[in-house]
Design a protein around this motif. Structure first.
Motif, mmCIF file in Angstrom:
data_model
loop_
_atom_site.group_PDB
_atom_site.id
_atom_site.type_symbol
_atom_site.label_atom_id
_atom_site.label_comp_id
_atom_site.label_asym_id
_atom_site.label_seq_id
_atom_site.Cartn_x
_atom_site.Cartn_y
_atom_site.Cartn_z
ATOM 1 N N ARG A 45 8.339 -10.193 2.695
ATOM 2 C CA ARG A 45 7.657 -9.400 3.336
ATOM 3 C C ARG A 45 8.013 -8.423 3.348
ATOM 4 O O ARG A 45 8.718 -8.440 2.364
ATOM 5 C CB ARG A 45 9.063 -9.856 5.490
ATOM 6 C CG ARG A 45 8.933 -8.349 5.430
ATOM 7 C CD ARG A 45 9.291 -8.090 7.608
ATOM 8 N NE ARG A 45 8.754 -10.080 7.781
ATOM 9 C CZ ARG A 45 9.668 -9.524 9.378
ATOM 10 N NH1 ARG A 45 10.566 -9.673 9.659
ATOM 11 N NH2 ARG A 45 9.457 -11.513 9.477
ATOM 12 N N GLU A 46 7.021 -7.221 3.296
ATOM 13 C CA GLU A 46 7.190 -6.308 2.341
ATOM 14 C C GLU A 46 7.182 -5.271 3.484
ATOM 15 O O GLU A 46 6.384 -4.521 4.455
ATOM 16 C CB GLU A 46 5.954 -6.203 1.244
ATOM 17 C CG GLU A 46 4.494 -5.852 1.381
ATOM 18 C CD GLU A 46 3.759 -6.297 0.701
ATOM 19 O OE1 GLU A 46 3.785 -6.054 -0.173
ATOM 20 O OE2 GLU A 46 2.241 -6.447 1.020
ATOM 21 N N LEU A 47 7.276 -3.877 2.355
ATOM 22 C CA LEU A 47 6.655 -2.515 3.348
ATOM 23 C C LEU A 47 6.014 -1.941 3.351
ATOM 24 O O LEU A 47 5.396 -1.655 2.441
ATOM 25 C CB LEU A 47 8.467 -1.536 2.682
ATOM 26 C CG LEU A 47 8.638 -0.188 2.871
ATOM 27 C CD1 LEU A 47 9.045 -0.234 4.546
ATOM 28 C CD2 LEU A 47 8.953 0.628 2.653
ATOM 29 N N VAL A 48 5.296 -1.525 4.062
ATOM 30 C CA VAL A 48 4.303 -0.937 4.479
ATOM 31 C C VAL A 48 4.258 0.442 4.329
ATOM 32 O O VAL A 48 3.887 1.328 3.379
ATOM 33 C CB VAL A 48 2.943 -0.997 5.675
ATOM 34 C CG1 VAL A 48 1.976 -0.440 5.896
ATOM 35 C CG2 VAL A 48 3.491 -3.222 5.310
ATOM 36 N N ALA A 49 5.379 0.869 5.163
ATOM 37 C CA ALA A 49 5.431 2.694 5.524
ATOM 38 C C ALA A 49 6.365 3.085 6.318
ATOM 39 O O ALA A 49 7.436 2.107 7.375
ATOM 40 C CB ALA A 49 4.781 3.269 5.551
ATOM 41 N N ALA A 50 6.808 4.311 5.899
ATOM 42 C CA ALA A 50 8.449 4.495 6.970
ATOM 43 C C ALA A 50 8.590 6.063 7.332
ATOM 44 O O ALA A 50 7.793 6.366 6.373
ATOM 45 C CB ALA A 50 9.736 4.372 5.925
ATOM 46 N N VAL A 51 8.908 6.445 8.369
ATOM 47 C CA VAL A 51 9.169 7.468 8.862
ATOM 48 C C VAL A 51 10.378 7.986 9.075
ATOM 49 O O VAL A 51 10.922 7.506 9.830
ATOM 50 C CB VAL A 51 7.857 8.173 9.884
ATOM 51 C CG1 VAL A 51 7.936 6.851 11.203
ATOM 52 C CG2 VAL A 51 7.410 9.539 9.859
ATOM 53 N N THR A 56 9.244 12.983 8.036
ATOM 54 C CA THR A 56 9.089 12.594 6.288
ATOM 55 C C THR A 56 8.368 11.216 6.301
ATOM 56 O O THR A 56 9.087 10.032 7.137
ATOM 57 C CB THR A 56 10.238 12.691 5.544
ATOM 58 O OG1 THR A 56 11.205 14.080 6.047
ATOM 59 C CG2 THR A 56 10.372 12.324 3.899
ATOM 60 N N THR A 57 7.730 10.749 5.381
ATOM 61 C CA THR A 57 7.379 9.566 4.993
ATOM 62 C C THR A 57 7.164 8.995 4.042
ATOM 63 O O THR A 57 7.794 9.768 2.823
ATOM 64 C CB THR A 57 5.747 9.171 5.011
ATOM 65 O OG1 THR A 57 5.009 10.195 4.617
ATOM 66 C CG2 THR A 57 5.523 9.715 7.089
ATOM 67 N N LYS A 58 7.306 7.414 3.698
ATOM 68 C CA LYS A 58 7.048 6.744 2.280
ATOM 69 C C LYS A 58 6.306 5.516 2.557
ATOM 70 O O LYS A 58 5.636 5.334 3.862
ATOM 71 C CB LYS A 58 8.403 6.749 1.826
ATOM 72 C CG LYS A 58 8.870 7.156 1.707
ATOM 73 C CD LYS A 58 10.500 6.617 0.551
ATOM 74 C CE LYS A 58 11.839 7.863 -0.002
ATOM 75 N NZ LYS A 58 11.178 8.476 -0.427
ATOM 76 N N TYR A 59 6.014 5.313 1.599
ATOM 77 C CA TYR A 59 4.197 4.418 1.277
ATOM 78 C C TYR A 59 4.680 3.446 0.217
ATOM 79 O O TYR A 59 5.130 3.861 -0.654
ATOM 80 C CB TYR A 59 2.694 5.210 1.544
ATOM 81 C CG TYR A 59 2.658 6.150 2.698
ATOM 82 C CD1 TYR A 59 2.735 7.305 2.642
ATOM 83 C CD2 TYR A 59 2.418 5.705 3.865
ATOM 84 C CE1 TYR A 59 2.060 7.967 3.853
ATOM 85 C CE2 TYR A 59 1.638 6.421 5.552
ATOM 86 C CZ TYR A 59 1.764 7.298 5.183
ATOM 87 O OH TYR A 59 1.848 7.968 6.686
ATOM 88 N N ALA A 60 3.847 2.375 0.562
ATOM 89 C CA ALA A 60 3.631 1.532 -0.334
ATOM 90 C C ALA A 60 2.914 2.113 -0.686
ATOM 91 O O ALA A 60 1.768 1.926 -0.887
ATOM 92 C CB ALA A 60 3.756 -0.308 0.050
ATOM 93 N N ASP A 61 2.796 2.009 -2.459
ATOM 94 C CA ASP A 61 1.738 1.944 -3.350
ATOM 95 C C ASP A 61 0.152 1.820 -2.979
ATOM 96 O O ASP A 61 -0.437 1.814 -3.227
ATOM 97 C CB ASP A 61 2.013 1.666 -5.010
ATOM 98 C CG ASP A 61 3.180 2.788 -5.277
ATOM 99 O OD1 ASP A 61 3.509 2.441 -6.957
ATOM 100 O OD2 ASP A 61 3.213 3.877 -5.127
#
Length: 122
Positions: A45-51, A56-61
């Motif tokens: 399982r891998e992270l796709v995106a977070a908020v 504020t957001t973060k994304y997998a490359d």
């Protein structure tokens, strides 16, 4: 016990779009920081995106510039807009609540949805 309900998965051709939604079911649980993860067959399982609650957001490359995570705090719902889908995006997508987001990482929270399948054909 918090139950998260995802919707919006399905099948799409490469280059297409899908929007996933996630909301808690049957409770007044307030969504704090949220994330979408995915798990492809035979892979971790891998992270796709977070908020964060503030947006504020973060994304997998691998999904930057193609996917957008957003939230509507009034509706207590988080979304994942997926554009320009690729066959390698095929996976079960999971909503995750109460994640911890730092400057460098995202740590999963305790609450997971049941997952929604996304299948992208070439």
């Amino acid at each position: 016990q918090v139950q998260l309900v995802e919707s919006g998965g399905g099948w799409v051709q490469a280059g297409g779009s899908l929007t996933l939604s996630c909301a808690p079911s049957g409770s007044s649980f307030r969504l704090n920081a949220m994330a979408w993860y995915r798990q492809a067959p035979g892979k971790q399982r891998e992270l796709v995106a977070a908020v964060t609650r503030g947006g504020t957001t973060k994304y997998a490359d691998s999904v930057k510039a193609r996917f957008t995570i957003s939230r509507d705090n009034a509706k207590n719902t988080v979304y994942l807009q997926m554009n320009s889908l690729k066959p390698e995006d095929t996976a079960v997508y999971y909503c995750n609540a109460d994640v911890r987001i730092t400057a460098y990482s995202v740590f999963p929270g305790d609450y997971w949805g049941q997952g929604t399948q996304v299948a992208v054909s070439s």
